[in-house]
Motif scaffolding. Structure first.
Motif, PDB file in Angstrom:
ATOM      1  N   ASP A 167       0.822  -1.213   0.000  1.00 60.09           N
ATOM      2  CA  ASP A 167       0.000   0.000   0.000  1.00 60.09           C
ATOM      3  C   ASP A 167       0.855   1.262   0.000  1.00 60.09           C
ATOM      4  O   ASP A 167       0.326   2.375   0.012  1.00 60.09           O
ATOM      5  CB  ASP A 167      -0.969   0.011   1.182  1.00 60.09           C
ATOM      6  N   CYS A 168       2.167   1.095  -0.031  1.00 64.77           N
ATOM      7  CA  CYS A 168       3.069   2.243  -0.061  1.00 64.77           C
ATOM      8  C   CYS A 168       4.239   1.920  -0.976  1.00 64.77           C
ATOM      9  O   CYS A 168       4.723   0.788  -1.021  1.00 64.77           O
ATOM     10  CB  CYS A 168       3.567   2.566   1.347  1.00 64.77           C
ATOM     11  N   LEU A 169       4.678   2.927  -1.723  1.00 64.28           N
ATOM     12  CA  LEU A 169       5.815   2.794  -2.628  1.00 64.28           C
ATOM     13  C   LEU A 169       6.875   3.812  -2.235  1.00 64.28           C
ATOM     14  O   LEU A 169       6.571   4.983  -2.023  1.00 64.28           O
ATOM     15  CB  LEU A 169       5.376   3.030  -4.073  1.00 64.28           C
ATOM     16  N   ALA A 170       8.122   3.371  -2.132  1.00 67.22           N
ATOM     17  CA  ALA A 170       9.245   4.272  -1.867  1.00 67.22           C
ATOM     18  C   ALA A 170      10.038   4.451  -3.152  1.00 67.22           C
ATOM     19  O   ALA A 170      10.300   3.483  -3.871  1.00 67.22           O
ATOM     20  CB  ALA A 170      10.134   3.716  -0.765  1.00 67.22           C
ATOM     21  N   THR A 171      10.423   5.693  -3.441  1.00 63.54           N
ATOM     22  CA  THR A 171      11.243   5.979  -4.610  1.00 63.54           C
ATOM     23  C   THR A 171      12.409   6.870  -4.210  1.00 63.54           C
ATOM     24  O   THR A 171      12.269   7.764  -3.377  1.00 63.54           O
ATOM     25  CB  THR A 171      10.433   6.672  -5.726  1.00 63.54           C
ATOM     26  N   GLY A 172      13.566   6.612  -4.802  1.00 65.33           N
ATOM     27  CA  GLY A 172      14.766   7.387  -4.514  1.00 65.33           C
ATOM     28  C   GLY A 172      15.265   8.086  -5.765  1.00 65.33           C
ATOM     29  O   GLY A 172      15.171   7.549  -6.874  1.00 65.33           O
ATOM     30  N   SER A 173      15.821   9.272  -5.572  1.00 70.48           N
ATOM     31  CA  SER A 173      16.140  10.123  -6.715  1.00 70.48           C
ATOM     32  C   SER A 173      17.517  10.760  -6.594  1.00 70.48           C
ATOM     33  O   SER A 173      18.123  10.811  -5.527  1.00 70.48           O
ATOM     34  CB  SER A 173      15.076  11.218  -6.842  1.00 70.48           C
ATOM     35  N   TRP A 181       4.970   7.137  -1.282  1.00 70.78           N
ATOM     36  CA  TRP A 181       3.697   7.359  -1.960  1.00 70.78           C
ATOM     37  C   TRP A 181       2.635   6.446  -1.354  1.00 70.78           C
ATOM     38  O   TRP A 181       2.797   5.228  -1.335  1.00 70.78           O
ATOM     39  CB  TRP A 181       3.835   7.084  -3.450  1.00 70.78           C
ATOM     40  N   ASP A 182       1.554   7.045  -0.870  1.00 71.90           N
ATOM     41  CA  ASP A 182       0.442   6.289  -0.302  1.00 71.90           C
ATOM     42  C   ASP A 182      -0.454   5.829  -1.444  1.00 71.90           C
ATOM     43  O   ASP A 182      -1.180   6.632  -2.037  1.00 71.90           O
ATOM     44  CB  ASP A 182      -0.323   7.154   0.692  1.00 71.90           C
ATOM     45  N   LEU A 183      -0.420   4.563  -1.770  1.00 78.48           N
ATOM     46  CA  LEU A 183      -1.175   4.043  -2.900  1.00 78.48           C
ATOM     47  C   LEU A 183      -2.637   3.804  -2.582  1.00 78.48           C
ATOM     48  O   LEU A 183      -3.427   3.461  -3.452  1.00 78.48           O
ATOM     49  CB  LEU A 183      -0.524   2.758  -3.414  1.00 78.48           C
ATOM     50  N   ARG A 184      -3.013   3.999  -1.318  1.00 76.98           N
ATOM     51  CA  ARG A 184      -4.431   3.889  -0.943  1.00 76.98           C
ATOM     52  C   ARG A 184      -5.161   5.204  -1.152  1.00 76.98           C
ATOM     53  O   ARG A 184      -6.387   5.242  -1.214  1.00 76.98           O
ATOM     54  CB  ARG A 184      -4.549   3.483   0.527  1.00 76.98           C
ATOM     55  N   PHE A 190      -1.057  11.699  -4.589  1.00 76.24           N
ATOM     56  CA  PHE A 190      -0.746  10.481  -3.846  1.00 76.24           C
ATOM     57  C   PHE A 190       0.514  10.607  -2.995  1.00 76.24           C
ATOM     58  O   PHE A 190       1.055   9.613  -2.523  1.00 76.24           O
ATOM     59  CB  PHE A 190      -0.574   9.262  -4.790  1.00 76.24           C
ATOM     60  N   PHE A 191       1.026  11.845  -2.830  1.00 80.23           N
ATOM     61  CA  PHE A 191       2.269  12.028  -2.087  1.00 80.23           C
ATOM     62  C   PHE A 191       2.020  11.892  -0.598  1.00 80.23           C
ATOM     63  O   PHE A 191       1.101  12.488  -0.057  1.00 80.23           O
ATOM     64  CB  PHE A 191       2.875  13.390  -2.407  1.00 80.23           C
TER      65      PHE A 191
END
Length: 317
Positions: A167-173, A181-184, A190-191
């Motif tokens: 239900d959550c995605l982590a991204t690195g930049s 990112w809260d996918l719910r 969605f931030f």
């Protein structure tokens, strides 16, 4: 190759014992990344020659060489159920492949520049991708349809991982931040939250089974976070160059890290101390992973050939 093992209660780092080294040298270009299957029986390699290679880790036998991308392949990853794998390329696409039939199922188009990272949700039903267009895209695996565009990073997105609950995605930049990112949520952005603390590009991300998040960076450090409170639990220091790959042990008590320092390290996640080290086997370590039975697998490059070292984990006898 074998080295001595340091005592497990010692504060000084021990040495990982190398169980087996295999060479994978049939690529026609530089290898950009590699990935192990969930059971550790297969190895994927993504090559500058535009192909994805599949290998049997025990024997080193080449299982497949798959073309289709029209540019260098930058990244590859198996799905958690082991049935699929994904590859990304400078051609701005992601390809979804069936492992059993070794055929391309979907070509996912939507990114405007090179795609640098891809990750599967834990149920293998969704896929996240990111790249030089600073955008994260969420896809439905079965249909190949875009579910969401996640916009907010200020530079190239280089790493990603789903939380165990998916239900959550982590991204690195390359903007030196981690975005959660809260996918719910049903809002357009969605931030959810941002984790700051690294002073360099975020090169790799990995969740533990309990939901802790580890991040590796060009600043030569690894951070372990508790995402629910946005708190930094421990900072791991010891690499002399940037960190390429990280992996939690199945019980989440240890973390393996590898990179451009000719070194693979295993850390105690509670104390933050390096407990074991593998040196001198690889020039570049692209990927490290724990098998379900606790062995540590490392894949990397040396002398323009692929080397895969199967190493005993700190808990393996």
């Amino acid at each position: 190759m074998a080295g001595g093992r340091g005592p497990m209660n010692s504060e000084a780092p021990g040495t990982l014992a190398v169980g087996r080294v295999k060479f994978f040298d049939r690529h026609r270009g530089e290898v950009n990344s590699s990935a192990f299957s969930p059971d550790g029986q297969r190895l994927l390699t993504a090559s500058e020659d535009g192909c994805v290679y599949g290998w049997e880790t025990q024997s080193g036998r080449l299982l497949w060489r798959l073309g289709g991308h029209t540019g260098p392949v930058k990244f590859c990853r198996f799905s958690p159920d082991g049935r699929l794998f994904a590859s990304t390329s400078c051609d701005c696409t992601i390809r979804l492949w069936d492992v059993a039939e070794t055929k391309c199922l979907q070509v996912l188009k939507g990114h405007q520049r090179s795609v640098e990272t891809v990750s599967f949700s834990h149920d293998s039903k969704q896929l996240a991708s990111g790249g030089w267009d600073k955008t994260v895209m969420l896809w439905e695996v079965q249909s190949g349809q875009v579910l969401r565009h996640l916009v907010g990073h200020r530079d190239s997105v280089q790493s990603s991982d789903f939380a165990p609950s998916s239900d959550c995605l982590a991204t690195g930049s390359w903007d030196s931040t981690i975005r959660m990112w809260d996918l719910r949520a049903r809002t357009p952005a969605f931030f959810h939250q941002e984790l700051e603390g690294h002073s360099g590009n975020i090169s790799c991300l990995c969740y533990s089974a309990s939901g802790l998040l580890a991040s590796g960076s060009w600043d030569k450090t690894i951070h372990i976070w508790k995402p629910s409170t946005r708190s930094l639990l421990v900072q791991l220091k010891g690499h002399i160059t940037w960190v390429k790959s990280i992996a939690f042990s199945p019980d989440g008590l240890q973390l393996a890290s590898a990179g451009y320092s000719h070194t693979v390290k295993v850390w105690d996640c509670n104390s933050g101390k390096c407990i074991e080290t593998l040196k001198g086997v690889l020039d570049v370590a692209h990927a490290c992973a724990f098998t379900p039975d606790g062995k540590l697998l490392v894949s990397g490059a040396a002398d323009q050939s692929r080397r895969q070292a199967r190493c005993k984990s700190p808990r393996a006898g």
